[in-house]
Design an enzyme around this catalytic site. Structure first.
Site, short mmCIF file in Angstrom:
data_model
loop_
_atom_site.label_atom_id
_atom_site.label_comp_id
_atom_site.label_asym_id
_atom_site.label_seq_id
_atom_site.Cartn_x
_atom_site.Cartn_y
_atom_site.Cartn_z
N HIS A 1 15.32 -8.20 17.15
CA HIS A 1 14.50 -9.38 17.44
C HIS A 1 14.78 -9.84 18.86
CE1 HIS A 1 17.81 -12.38 15.85
NE2 HIS A 1 18.24 -11.64 16.87
N SER B 1 20.41 -7.61 15.48
CA SER B 1 20.39 -8.32 16.75
C SER B 1 21.23 -7.57 17.79
CB SER B 1 20.89 -9.76 16.53
OG SER B 1 20.73 -10.53 17.69
#
Length: 214
Positions: A139, A114
């Protein structure tokens, strides 16, 4: 079976101690003790370990600015082992990396997921690395909000704006198109070290100390 060391039974709770090793250096003036992270900071090495929070981001930013003031020509080395965290905190670190004069070399040890992956790819081009068994995950930003419908709409627009900005930055640093980034970050996307190189998140996989620190 009784554990070999029972913190409660022995009256010692080590949860908050951190167990950070100390390094003793001897000079003509005597001995001096450093915690291991302070000693490595002298070698221009910074660690981002654990979630990206406002606190951890501020610590990294402070160290980046300090090392720039010490020497604005020598590289800084940012070691990342993080599951991600706050987008705004990560962007604060990102902006500082881009702002300061020294190149920041990034290295993934363990995982960069992330916002951790975002900061990994933000390092100086040609100086972004993964160790062989590290994992990278990208993501789209996550968010949640409760309240009146109009407030939810405002926050939804903000999340979409952040998503768009993050995709643009990732595209800039990876060489991928914005559309490719949007597609590949729609769900959790895990990559090994070699796949991260191929995608453009990092530049090389390090298996030994072939890259010498300046």
């Amino acid at each position: 079976m009784q554990p070999m060391f029972d913190r409660e039974r022995n009256g010692l709770d080590t949860t908050g101690l951190g167990l950070i090793p100390m390094v003793i250096e001897t000079s003509g003036r005597g001995e001096r003790a450093y915690d291991i992270y302070s000693r490595l900071l002298r070698e221009r090495i910074i660690f981002l370990v654990g979630p990206v929070t406002e606190t951890s981001a501020n610590l990294v930013i402070a160290q980046l600015l300090f090392l720039e003031s010490e020497n604005s020509e020598k590289d800084i080395f940012l070691y990342i082992n993080s599951p991600g965290g706050l987008v705004t905190a990560g962007l604060a670190v990102y902006d500082t990396i881009q702002f300061i004069k020294p190149d920041v070399s990034t290295l993934c040890v363990g995982q960069a997921a992330s916002m951790g992956a975002f900061l990994l790819t933000a390092g100086a081009k040609g100086k972004r690395y993964c160790l062989p068994n590290s994992r990278v995950m990208i993501h789209q930003p996550l968010g949640g909000f409760q309240g009146q419908a109009s407030d939810i709409e405002i926050h939804a627009k903000e999340i979409l704006a952040l998503k768009s900005r993050l995709n643009e930055i990732m595209a800039k640093h990876t060489g991928q198109t914005v559309k490719a980034i949007e597609r590949d970050t729609d769900r959790d996307n895990f990559l090994g070290a070699e796949a991260a190189v191929k995608y453009g998140l990092v530049d090389a996989v390090l298996t030994s100390r072939e890259v010498k620190q300046e």
